[in-house]
Design a protein around this motif. Structure first.
Motif, PDB file in Angstrom:
ATOM      1  N   GLY A   7       7.244 -13.579   4.127  1.00 31.99           N
ATOM      2  CA  GLY A   7       6.757 -12.377   3.437  1.00 31.99           C
ATOM      3  C   GLY A   7       7.857 -11.334   3.300  1.00 31.99           C
ATOM      4  O   GLY A   7       8.807 -11.310   4.081  1.00 31.99           O
ATOM      5  N   ASP A   8       7.737 -10.494   2.306  1.00 35.74           N
ATOM      6  CA  ASP A   8       8.576  -9.291   2.099  1.00 35.74           C
ATOM      7  C   ASP A   8       9.980  -9.358   2.731  1.00 35.74           C
ATOM      8  O   ASP A   8      10.238  -8.748   3.768  1.00 35.74           O
ATOM      9  CB  ASP A   8       7.804  -8.068   2.592  1.00 35.74           C
ATOM     10  N   ILE A   9      10.883 -10.024   2.050  1.00 35.32           N
ATOM     11  CA  ILE A   9      12.242 -10.236   2.579  1.00 35.32           C
ATOM     12  C   ILE A   9      13.135  -8.996   2.383  1.00 35.32           C
ATOM     13  O   ILE A   9      13.982  -8.684   3.229  1.00 35.32           O
ATOM     14  CB  ILE A   9      12.879 -11.491   1.930  1.00 35.32           C
ATOM     15  N   GLY A  35       7.307 -12.730  -2.232  1.00 31.20           N
ATOM     16  CA  GLY A  35       7.849 -11.707  -3.123  1.00 31.20           C
ATOM     17  C   GLY A  35       8.357 -10.471  -2.402  1.00 31.20           C
ATOM     18  O   GLY A  35       8.399 -10.412  -1.176  1.00 31.20           O
ATOM     19  N   ASP A  36       8.758  -9.474  -3.180  1.00 29.56           N
ATOM     20  CA  ASP A  36       9.476  -8.281  -2.719  1.00 29.56           C
ATOM     21  C   ASP A  36      10.811  -8.716  -2.090  1.00 29.56           C
ATOM     22  O   ASP A  36      11.031  -8.607  -0.872  1.00 29.56           O
ATOM     23  CB  ASP A  36       8.638  -7.422  -1.765  1.00 29.56           C
ATOM     24  N   LEU A  37      11.672  -9.192  -2.960  1.00 31.30           N
ATOM     25  CA  LEU A  37      12.916  -9.813  -2.511  1.00 31.30           C
ATOM     26  C   LEU A  37      14.049  -8.816  -2.339  1.00 31.30           C
ATOM     27  O   LEU A  37      15.006  -9.084  -1.603  1.00 31.30           O
ATOM     28  CB  LEU A  37      13.312 -10.915  -3.515  1.00 31.30           C
ATOM     29  N   GLY A  61       6.280  -9.903  -6.171  1.00 33.95           N
ATOM     30  CA  GLY A  61       5.839  -8.677  -5.508  1.00 33.95           C
ATOM     31  C   GLY A  61       5.919  -7.496  -6.454  1.00 33.95           C
ATOM     32  O   GLY A  61       6.494  -7.588  -7.546  1.00 33.95           O
ATOM     33  N   ASN A  62       5.378  -6.366  -6.020  1.00 36.90           N
ATOM     34  CA  ASN A  62       5.427  -5.169  -6.867  1.00 36.90           C
ATOM     35  C   ASN A  62       6.872  -4.718  -7.097  1.00 36.90           C
ATOM     36  O   ASN A  62       7.232  -4.251  -8.183  1.00 36.90           O
ATOM     37  CB  ASN A  62       4.627  -4.035  -6.224  1.00 36.90           C
ATOM     38  N   PHE A  63       7.717  -4.878  -6.082  1.00 36.11           N
ATOM     39  CA  PHE A  63       9.116  -4.458  -6.207  1.00 36.11           C
ATOM     40  C   PHE A  63       9.839  -5.359  -7.223  1.00 36.11           C
ATOM     41  O   PHE A  63      10.594  -4.880  -8.069  1.00 36.11           O
ATOM     42  CB  PHE A  63       9.795  -4.532  -4.836  1.00 36.11           C
ATOM     43  N   PHE A 125      -0.686 -14.709  -2.760  1.00 37.04           N
ATOM     44  CA  PHE A 125      -0.317 -13.626  -3.686  1.00 37.04           C
ATOM     45  C   PHE A 125       0.396 -12.562  -2.861  1.00 37.04           C
ATOM     46  O   PHE A 125       0.459 -12.667  -1.626  1.00 37.04           O
ATOM     47  CB  PHE A 125      -1.571 -13.078  -4.396  1.00 37.04           C
ATOM     48  N   HIS A 126       0.906 -11.524  -3.512  1.00 34.02           N
ATOM     49  CA  HIS A 126       1.738 -10.566  -2.778  1.00 34.02           C
ATOM     50  C   HIS A 126       0.929  -9.579  -1.922  1.00 34.02           C
ATOM     51  O   HIS A 126       1.205  -9.397  -0.735  1.00 34.02           O
ATOM     52  CB  HIS A 126       2.635  -9.787  -3.739  1.00 34.02           C
ATOM     53  N   ALA A 127      -0.054  -8.921  -2.533  1.00 33.22           N
ATOM     54  CA  ALA A 127      -0.754  -7.842  -1.815  1.00 33.22           C
ATOM     55  C   ALA A 127      -2.265  -8.023  -1.827  1.00 33.22           C
ATOM     56  O   ALA A 127      -2.908  -8.085  -0.781  1.00 33.22           O
ATOM     57  CB  ALA A 127      -0.388  -6.487  -2.428  1.00 33.22           C
ATOM     58  N   GLY A 160       0.990 -10.450   1.829  1.00 31.64           N
ATOM     59  CA  GLY A 160       1.887  -9.608   2.636  1.00 31.64           C
ATOM     60  C   GLY A 160       1.771  -8.158   2.221  1.00 31.64           C
ATOM     61  O   GLY A 160       0.693  -7.587   2.229  1.00 31.64           O
ATOM     62  N   HIS A 161       2.900  -7.554   1.844  1.00 32.41           N
ATOM     63  CA  HIS A 161       3.018  -6.202   1.284  1.00 32.41           C
ATOM     64  C   HIS A 161       2.907  -5.080   2.318  1.00 32.41           C
ATOM     65  O   HIS A 161       3.572  -4.068   2.199  1.00 32.41           O
ATOM     66  CB  HIS A 161       2.005  -6.002   0.145  1.00 32.41           C
ATOM     67  N   THR A 162       2.059  -5.242   3.346  1.00 27.41           N
ATOM     68  CA  THR A 162       1.917  -4.145   4.322  1.00 27.41           C
ATOM     69  C   THR A 162       3.005  -4.202   5.396  1.00 27.41           C
ATOM     70  O   THR A 162       3.193  -3.242   6.131  1.00 27.41           O
ATOM     71  CB  THR A 162       0.559  -4.210   5.052  1.00 27.41           C
TER      72      THR A 162
HETATM   73 FE   LIG Z   1       5.305  -5.001  -1.621  1.00 26.40          FE
END
Ligand SMILES: [Fe+2]
Length: 238
Positions: A7-9, A35-37, A61-63, A125-127, A160-162
């Protein structure tokens, strides 16, 4: 089927290498990323190359979406003016340094991955299923969890995301937040990777916490021109 979930690297290649190497000892059938690489640490292109070279599939991810679309804002939730300023600086840094290749990779990541394992429908999924920047914390009411699961007719949801890992089981469904490889937010600076072992009898989850050279990445953060703030966050695991 045993999967390892990254998650969230967030641009932290040292944490990623440590998490990957340790997870490999457990012989997972497959790795996935959530995601959120990029963002917060400077190795966004190295992270993308690492994943591409190992053919690790993942979701957007959102990022990633905001970088790929060259948006004005990363869509990150902030609590105060300092956090907002820091998020904006990190986002601008990432947009400037991300390679065309990395950006294309992020642009083409799917929003979700679905598969079946031992009769269980698994959904990554991401979040949250339909919003990639909503924080799905453990203390949300059970009704929220079940609504999310119903949206995709899933038995095992992984996201992930949090940056805070947890697992919650409600009505025979497993909700697994894989935490963050590169920027843990639960006060433990060690990297985190979730191992999800799906057998006909059970769904087992283990959150591996893996020490890595935080100071090496903190020094790289400072050298890169990113604010010291992010180096300190890595040290604190926040
Ligand atoms: Fe995120």
């Amino acid at each position: 089927m045993k999967i390892a979930v990254l998650g969230d690297i967030h641009g932290n290649i040292e944490a990623l290498k440590a998490a990957y190497d340790t997870a490999m000892f457990l012989k997972p059938d497959k790795f996935y990323h959530l995601g959120d690489l990029g963002g917060y640490a400077p190795f966004v292109n190295e992270v993308v190359d690492f994943l591409v070279n190992r053919r690790i599939e993942g979701v957007q991810g959102n990022f990633d979406e905001a970088v790929a679309d060259n948006r004005e804002h990363c869509g990150c939730e902030v609590e105060d003016a300092l956090q907002e300023e820091m998020a904006n600086v990190s986002f601008a840094w990432t947009k400037y340094y991300v390679s065309f290749r990395s950006k294309s990779y992020m642009k083409n990541l799917p929003a979700e991955i679905k598969f079946t394992a031992e009769g269980n429908k698994v959904w990554l999924f991401h979040a949250t299923p339909h919003r990639n920047n909503l924080y799905w914390h453990e203390d949300r009411p059970d009704t929220f969890f079940l609504e999310m699961a119903e949206q995709g007719d899933a038995d095992i949801l992984i996201y992930g995301h949090t940056h805070k890992p947890y697992r919650k089981d409600i009505n025979m469904k497993a909700f697994i937040n894989a935490g963050s490889v590169g920027k843990p937010g639960d006060g433990d600076p060690r990297s985190c990777v979730a191992i999800v072992d799906i057998t006909p009898q059970a769904v087992k989850t283990e959150f591996l916490r893996i020490p890595y050279d935080v100071e090496k990445v903190a020094a790289a953060v400072i050298r890169s021109g990113l604010p010291n703030y992010f180096a300190e966050k890595l040290r604190q695991g926040t």
